[in-house]
Design an enzyme around this catalytic site. Structure first.
Site, mmCIF file in Angstrom:
data_model
loop_
_atom_site.group_PDB
_atom_site.id
_atom_site.type_symbol
_atom_site.label_atom_id
_atom_site.label_comp_id
_atom_site.label_asym_id
_atom_site.label_seq_id
_atom_site.Cartn_x
_atom_site.Cartn_y
_atom_site.Cartn_z
ATOM 1 C CD1 TRP A 333 0.766 -0.215 3.059
ATOM 2 C CD2 TRP A 333 -0.802 1.294 3.497
ATOM 3 N NE1 TRP A 333 1.003 0.117 4.318
ATOM 4 C CE2 TRP A 333 0.062 1.203 4.743
ATOM 5 C CE3 TRP A 333 -1.774 2.268 3.729
ATOM 6 C CZ2 TRP A 333 -0.054 1.929 5.874
ATOM 7 C CZ3 TRP A 333 -2.043 3.000 4.910
ATOM 8 C CH2 TRP A 333 -0.978 2.779 5.982
ATOM 9 C CG ASP A 334 4.697 0.888 1.549
ATOM 10 O OD1 ASP A 334 4.096 -0.001 2.214
ATOM 11 O OD2 ASP A 334 6.039 0.922 2.005
ATOM 12 C CD GLU A 477 2.561 -4.466 9.167
ATOM 13 O OE1 GLU A 477 3.553 -4.775 9.533
ATOM 14 O OE2 GLU A 477 2.107 -4.520 7.889
ATOM 15 C CE LYS A 591 5.906 -2.365 11.670
ATOM 16 N NZ LYS A 591 5.743 -3.734 10.861
ATOM 17 C CD GLN A 592 2.501 0.916 9.867
ATOM 18 O OE1 GLN A 592 3.009 -0.090 10.430
ATOM 19 N NE2 GLN A 592 2.624 1.463 8.905
HETATM 20 C C1 BGC Z 1 4.630 -1.551 7.712
HETATM 21 C C2 BGC Z 1 3.758 -1.629 6.508
HETATM 22 C C3 BGC Z 1 4.438 -1.523 5.474
HETATM 23 C C4 BGC Z 1 5.734 -2.081 5.117
HETATM 24 C C5 BGC Z 1 6.409 -1.996 3.871
HETATM 25 C C6 BGC Z 1 5.776 -2.531 7.270
HETATM 26 O O1 BGC Z 1 6.680 -2.576 8.350
HETATM 27 O O2 BGC Z 1 4.249 -1.799 8.672
HETATM 28 O O3 BGC Z 1 2.723 -0.659 6.714
HETATM 29 O O4 BGC Z 1 3.643 -1.472 4.067
HETATM 30 O O5 BGC Z 1 6.498 -2.372 6.179
HETATM 31 O O6 BGC Z 1 7.001 -0.507 4.010
#
Ligand code: BGC
Length: 766
Positions: A333-334, A477, A591-592
């Site tokens: 999704w990035d 996540e 996490k984010q």
């Molecule tokens: C993140 C995801 C991201 C992926 C690739 C993961 O660590 O939690 O949101 O899409 O890394 O960058």
């Protein structure tokens, strides 16, 4: 002229002979042209130093290992011997070393002076991956000695290359014909042919050809005169199966190196530079008054430009760009949420490739929906997507460094927001450009199939008269299998809205196309359902007292511990904090950005007070374990007037790749590489955050939140196919429309809206 005019390079005067530093420099100094990426390693380096030429859009799987992109044999290899002694930054005494990456044209240069047997030997090389001819790598290599010296040059193609889960090439042959070295091979899984050719122009010695186990080289002996500089150029071409209509990759590579050699280094560079100049004219952002931010932002933009997929390739951009095979070279999704906005606003022809990639992988997403769950319909896009769109993410995707067992993660099967992210980007392109051709080409089908997937995934709760989205993973996540993640539910709602808008648009403008599409995918019954679901989907509300939105059902019941306290519980430095047993799972540490990500993407749906309440609640609880997090906090901070915080988070995002101080292991998995999502986040923070730009189908709105130390911020915008240059200061916004624009467009600054005509300059005071 301001500060920005000379901030066009990244350079170091040190060579640190440590694996770790070599790996990080390989990322910082990489060059790429969308077709392939060449890590920032030195001419004499080999697989141990992580030399990699990572190709876009071609993947291979060996045995049970992860499927990942293919690295091509290195046609840039050169080693040199001085009076019989091999000279290498890894083992020879270095007097001076400088390496530079030129951002204007993605050229890498190294100059190293060695001391060998009492003599000084200087090697100077520069290389670029042509954006004029994307299959082509061009190198100029020079050397000089302080005294008369016996030199042996060995240059050619090295196929002992870095692979994480390879080797990916089989049936490897190396040949020489008409002075061109060629290595050709096939991939294991699909037998895709690949060839690398190399030609040189050198006029100071006869060569002999050496076919070693893992490389094919030319060897040239020469008596170098003291003080004289000897130079030669290398041209190397990589072709893979899909590049040529007849699969004759050997011939194509051979032809191209001959053509390049005939043209010569300077001509090749000229054609490349012209195209780079155009890119920067479209995409540069100038920050007046802050050199550090300027260079970091420009470097971030550079990172996006070097991986812009080749026109017509329908490739997308992997989460670690083309810096290697990390993350399986997969698209996440990035791309849609963090990189696409940059391209759609500055360089829409690249945005088209990104969208086409999803259109072309729709069948993979359909297959995933079919195989992943009971009764799922429509398109469930791969969390980690490769060339077919089939899922590359495994169920046990992270290794635990403590138990050495693989952990069950639910990224693949529960991070359902991916489909909506894809659908929303398809619609966004139409809104920003007014170009509906992509919708007709398959974008509308993508959107409807994603909505259909959600319609099959969401649960209608009769007693509550609402749709709920259960058992998901949101952007955070660390918390898996949660119910009603606010971000995901919002994405689902917006996807339904976008699907309805798509149907409405096609009905009014292309009724026949709509009918064909409905018949093709047999979706007529579900469309009414989308309307109902969009109205009745449950969106977690802000708490009436605090204004905070609960990230998911029962999030508040988790332990409310500080980040510092939680980190004290770490047993192993690389342990993963999520997935079942992770230390964050039972806590509110995330996490984010998650709720904040929602408030960033859907910023007009929330009031400033609600954004502020949530930013203040979640910011101390966010670990920023993903490079996608800081920019979301930066943008919302700017939006709510916390510009100092916004600036700190902005710098964190913008400096991530230029400094390369990131963590490289998560669990047992190597994650080192570049971070194009953060690069996109840096651009978004400057333009959406500080300049406060947001656009919709009707107008471009600018509500600046300028950082106090910046005198001005100047950037370009393409909106509905017309070009603008904008300058934002602490007091005014200047909008300059190009003369060639086709129509007047509405610009609104802090509530005042004016139509900006072609060639006009508007000065809004605020
Ligand atoms: C993140 C995801 C991201 C992926 C690739 C993961 O660590 O939690 O949101 O899409 O890394 O960058």
């Amino acid at each position: 002229m301001n500060d920005a005019s000379n901030l066009w390079k990244v350079t170091t005067n040190r060579f640190v002979n440590e694996k770790e530093a070599i790996m990080r420099n390989g990322n910082i100094y990489q060059i790429s042209n969308g077709y392939m990426g060449y890590r920032g390693t030195l001419d004499e380096f080999r697989s141990e130093e992580l030399v990699g030429i990572t190709l876009a859009g071609i993947f291979d799987k060996v045995g049970d290992a992860w499927r990942e992109p293919v690295n091509a044999p290195n046609g840039g290899y050169t080693e040199i011997y001085v009076d019989g002694e091999e000279v290498s930054a890894l083992k020879t005494a270095i007097k001076t070393h400088r390496q530079t990456l030129y951002l204007k044209n993605a050229k890498f240069e190294r100059k190293t002076t060695f001391t060998v047997k009492g003599k000084e030997v200087t090697i100077n090389s520069e290389r670029f991956l042509s954006i004029d001819k994307p299959n082509l790598l061009v190198i100029k290599y020079s050397f000089s000695c302080s005294a008369d010296t016996e030199i042996i040059i060995r240059t050619g193609i090295d196929f002992n290359i870095w692979d994480l889960n390879g080797p990916h090439l089989t049936e490897v042959n190396s040949t020489v014909s008409r002075d061109v070295l060629v290595v050709d091979a096939k991939t294991h899984e699909a037998g895709i042919p690949l060839a690398v050719a190399e030609a040189i122009d050198m006029n100071f010695g006869a060569e002999k050809h050496i076919n070693e186990k893992n490389r094919i080289l030319r060897e040239i002996n020469l008596k170098a005169e003291a003080g004289k500089t000897y130079s030669f150029n290398k041209y190397s071409a990589v072709f893979k199966g899909q590049d040529t209509p007849d699969n004759n990759v050997k011939k194509a590579a051979d032809d191209l190196v001959n053509e390049a050699k005939n043209a010569g280094y300077d001509e090749c560079l000229k054609a490349h530079n012209i195209k780079w100049q155009k890119r920067w004219e479209l995409c540069d952002v100038i920050i007046d008054g802050d050199k550090e931010a300027q260079l970091a932002l420009r470097y971030s933009i550079f990172q996006l430009l070097i991986v812009a997929p080749v026109k017509g390739s329908s490739n997308s951009i992997p989460a670690r760009a083309l810096s290697g095979q990390v993350y399986k070279g997969a698209i996440f999704w990035d791309t849609e949420m963090f990189m696409f906005p940059f391209f759609v606003h500055t360089y829409p022809e690249v945005a088209i490739e990104l969208l086409r990639y999803r259109i072309n992988t729709l069948d993979g997403a359909r297959r995933k929906a079919q195989s992943e769950g009971p009764g799922y319909r429509g398109a469930f896009y791969a969390w980690e997507s490769q060339e077919t769109g089939d899922e590359a993410c495994t169920y046990f995707n992270i290794g635990d460094p403590i138990t050495k067992r693989n952990l069950r993660t639910h990224f693949r099967d529960r991070q359902v927001h991916i489909s909506g992210d894809v659908a929303i980007a398809q619609w966004e392109y139409f809104k920003m450009t007014g170009d509906d051709s992509l919708l007709l080409e398959g974008g509308a089908e993508v959107i409807l199939e994603c909505a259909r997937f959600y319609y099959s995934y969401a649960y209608f709760k009769k007693n509550k008269n609402r749709y709920e989205v259960l058992d998901v993973v949101g952007p955070d996540e660390y918390h898996e299998n949660v119910h009603n993640n606010a971000f995901t539910n919002m994405v689902v709602k917006v996807t339904f809205e976008v699907a309805i808008a798509t149907v409405y648009y096609l009905k009014s403008k292309y009724p026949d196309e709509l009918k064909k599409l409905i018949d093709k995918i047999k979706i007529s019954d579900e469309i009414d359902g989308f309307r109902e679901a969009s109205d009745l989907i449950y969106l977690p509300e802000p708490d009436p007292e605090t204004g905070v939105i609960e990230q998911f059902d029962a999030y508040y019941k988790l332990e409310d511990v500080s980040r510092e306290e939680l980190k004290k519980r770490i047993i192993h430095p690389d342990e993963y904090m999520g997935a079942g047993q992770g230390i964050a799972v039972q806590t509110q540490i995330i996490k984010q950005a998650d709720v904040i990500m929602m408030m960033n993407i859907f910023k007009n749906r929330f009031s400033r007070e609600i954004k502020k309440a949530n930013w203040e609640y979640y910011e101390p609880r966010t670990e920023h374990g993903s490079s996608l997090s800081a920019c979301a906090y930066a943008m919302v901070a700017a939006d709510i007037g916390k510009t100092d915080y916004a600036y700190n988070y902005f710098l964190k995002t913008a400096k991530l790749d230029i400094e390369a101080k990131y963590k490289v292991y998560v669990g047992t998995i190597f994650m080192g590489g570049s971070h194009p999502a953060a690069n996109g986040g840096a651009w978004m923070t400057a333009v959406f955050g500080f300049a406060g730009l947001s656009a919709d189908a009707e107008k471009v709105t600018i509500n600046p939140n300028m950082y106090k130390k910046w005198k001005s911020l100047t950037f370009n915008l393409i909106y509905k196919g017309d070009s603008y240059s904008l300058t934002v200061t602490g007091k005014n916004v200047v909008v300059r429309a190009m003369k060639s624009n086709r129509a007047g467009r509405l610009f609104s600054v802090n509530g005042k809206t004016i139509e900006c005509q072609p060639g006009q300059e508007l000065n809004f005071k605020y």
